[in-house]
Design an enzyme around this catalytic site. Structure first.
Site, mmCIF file in Angstrom:
data_model
loop_
_atom_site.group_PDB
_atom_site.id
_atom_site.type_symbol
_atom_site.label_atom_id
_atom_site.label_comp_id
_atom_site.label_asym_id
_atom_site.label_seq_id
_atom_site.Cartn_x
_atom_site.Cartn_y
_atom_site.Cartn_z
ATOM 1 N N HIS A 32 27.597 67.414 47.612
ATOM 2 C CA HIS A 32 28.003 66.708 46.387
ATOM 3 C C HIS A 32 28.256 65.229 46.652
ATOM 4 O O HIS A 32 28.948 64.580 45.886
ATOM 5 C CB HIS A 32 29.274 67.356 45.816
ATOM 6 N N LYS A 82 19.428 74.337 45.914
ATOM 7 C CA LYS A 82 18.254 75.223 45.878
ATOM 8 C C LYS A 82 18.643 76.518 45.204
ATOM 9 O O LYS A 82 19.790 76.938 45.273
ATOM 10 C CB LYS A 82 17.775 75.531 47.304
HETATM 11 N N1 GLU Z 1 10.932 72.450 45.290
HETATM 12 C C1 GLU Z 1 10.562 71.137 45.645
HETATM 13 C C2 GLU Z 1 11.122 70.801 47.025
HETATM 14 O O1 GLU Z 1 11.361 71.668 47.818
HETATM 15 C C3 GLU Z 1 10.934 70.122 44.577
HETATM 16 C C4 GLU Z 1 12.398 70.020 44.264
HETATM 17 C C5 GLU Z 1 12.698 69.143 43.057
HETATM 18 O O2 GLU Z 1 11.791 68.584 42.468
HETATM 19 O O3 GLU Z 1 13.883 69.066 42.719
HETATM 20 O O4 GLU Z 1 11.257 69.674 47.394
#
Ligand code: GLU
Length: 472
Positions: free
Chosen positions: A65, A107
């Site tokens: 954060h 994620k």
């Molecule tokens: N999933 C992609 C990555 O691993 C894009 C993430 C995003 O655009 O926030 O970078």
């Protein structure tokens, strides 16, 4: 495919610790940078088309954060587990820091094989997941902004933005709650190909570095280089396409069912269409078949691009990899054991955490577009074209000569959204490549480019924490 018990987060920590030695931050601050700040593990029921109730396992992890919002994709895969999502969220923090995208890392993951569900079932799972995130305040344009990842795309992002907006009526910036949306739903032109194009821009810059190419005993430039791409998903497909357009030879491609090889080079679109119509990459006219998708990793080439999942090159197969450059288009395709082997072999590993940052970089542009509520290029396109027409007219009347038609079109062209997005991406990838390379070359003790990238990232996140101070 990723192994069942591979400890991905531990391997990120291992790479982090290797790099942390080269920084000046106190241990406590380093521990804070490493830790995953918030982990939301959830189970929710979804009624399937046949009336059966299935309990879905899903996650969202906010690794850091130090900047808001958190940012990172959502993957749909059988292999999803908390450890994997934590590792990928951590990589997002470092990735955003390196390319100066002002987000913390996040994620998400849903443990499903999307191929086994109907579209309606996938929609229900995605919408329910979104409402779980809303309930716990784990999504929002200023909180946490998901995006596509392995197994998801624009369609899922449209379901997410629609669910979010319906639960938050009147929120003016709601479209910025997720990126990678269809253009009609607030997406930005150029997002789909962004990660693959970023991989290309990053590797092209490396191939243009005289000293680096000399060390690898390779000629300068992309043209004529032999390239192997493992994974023909969004990232792999676009990486391969941009290399082919720049004159590289795509000698091998791999997908789930196996690999194909052709000395003369493969036409990427033809292979893609062949797979679409036959259901397999194998038996492509003129190419040689190999049964395993991992066979491609060991083929003779200049540049190897693993663009599928993590942990595909490890201590076992790394000694057999022949490529001189490995461009990590996927997240975490190499284990720390593989890294050590490549350092000894003198193979250049161009690390995931910045090389595949094109996706999140263009996500950042999309998020800015959503907050500004205006399409890129709308204000300046006409103005630039009128100005260029005027300048050209003046030049022609002063010289008495006319500029050729093709050149005229190029000079007059005012920037459209895709032009600006691609140029912002190009600038970002070139700057990041140079910054990491310069850092690496300025310190003889740093063993590889990944470690240099981590040091750059840790310093940026560390500075942020240090300047903000720790809330008492
Ligand atoms: N999933 C992609 C990555 O691993 C894009 C993430 C995003 O655009 O926030 O970078």
């Amino acid at each position: 495919m990723a192994e069942q018990h591979y400890d991905f987060f531990a391997s990120v920590i291992k790479s982090f610790d290797k790099a942390a030695k080269f920084t000046k931050w106190e241990q406590g601050l380093l521990e804070q940078i490493k830790a995953c700040n918030s982990i939301y593990s959830m189970r929710f029921p979804v009624k399937m088309d046949d009336g059966r109730i299935e309990v879905i396992e899903a996650y969202r992890v906010q690794h850091s954060h130090h900047k808001s919002p958190c940012k990172g994709g959502i993957r749909f895969s059988d292999e999803v587990n908390q450890d994997e999502v934590m590792a990928l969220a951590a990589l997002m923090t470092y990735k955003c820091a390196i390319v100066n995208v002002p987000f913390g890392g996040g994620k998400g993951g849903i443990k499903i094989n999307p191929k086994k569900y109907s579209v309606y079932e996938l929609e229900k799972i995605t919408r329910r997941y979104t409402s779980e995130l809303v309930k716990k305040n784990f999504i929002g344009p200023g909180i946490d902004v998901p995006a596509p990842d392995y197994g998801t795309g624009a369609r899922e992002m449209a379901w997410i933005v629609d669910t979010y907006t319906s639960l938050k009526p009147g929120e003016i910036d709601a479209a910025g709650c997720v990126t990678g949306k269809p253009v009609t739903q607030g997406g930005v032109r150029g997002r789909t190909e962004a990660t693959g194009l970023g991989v290309f821009y990053g590797l092209r810059e490396v191939c243009n570095m005289v000293e680096v190419m000399k060390r690898l005993n390779l000629p300068i430039g992309v043209e004529g280089k032999k390239v192997v791409v493992q994974g023909l998903g969004n990232v792999g497909y676009h990486s391969a396409i941009f290399f082919q357009r720049a004159g590289a030879k795509i000698v091998a491609l791999a997908e789930y069912e196996g690999s194909i090889y052709s000395e003369e080079g493969l036409d990427v679109d033809a292979v893609f269409n062949h797979r679409k119509s036959t259901g397999s990459i194998l038996n492509f006219p003129g190419a040689k078949n190999f049964n395993k998708n991992t066979d491609a990793l060991e083929m003779e080439c200049d540049i190897l691009i693993p663009a599928a999942l993590e942990n595909v090159i490890n201590g076992e197969n790394a000694p057999r990899v022949k490529a001189k450059i490995i461009g990590e288009a996927a997240n975490g395709p190499l284990t720390p054991e593989a890294d050590e082997i490549f350092i000894k072999k003198g193979t250049l590993v161009v690390p995931d955490m910045y090389l595949n940052a094109g996706g999140v970089t263009v996500s950042y542009f999309e998020w800015l577009k959503n907050l500004s509520h205006v399409r890129y290029g709308r204000m300046e396109k006409r103005f630039t074209e009128n100005l260029n027409t005027h300048i050209l007219g003046q030049i022609e009347s002063l010289t008495g000569k006319n500029v050729e038609q093709k050149e005229r079109a190029f000079i007059m062209h005012g920037p459209e959204e895709a032009d600006l997005v691609h140029s912002g991406l190009e600038e970002t990838m070139i700057t990041a490549t140079r910054e990491i390379m310069d850092y690496w070359h300025s310190n003889n003790e740093i063993p590889d480019m990944r470690t240099a990238a981590y040091v750059v990232a840790i310093n940026k996140v560390g500075t942020s924490y240090a300047e903000l101070g720790i809330f008492p």
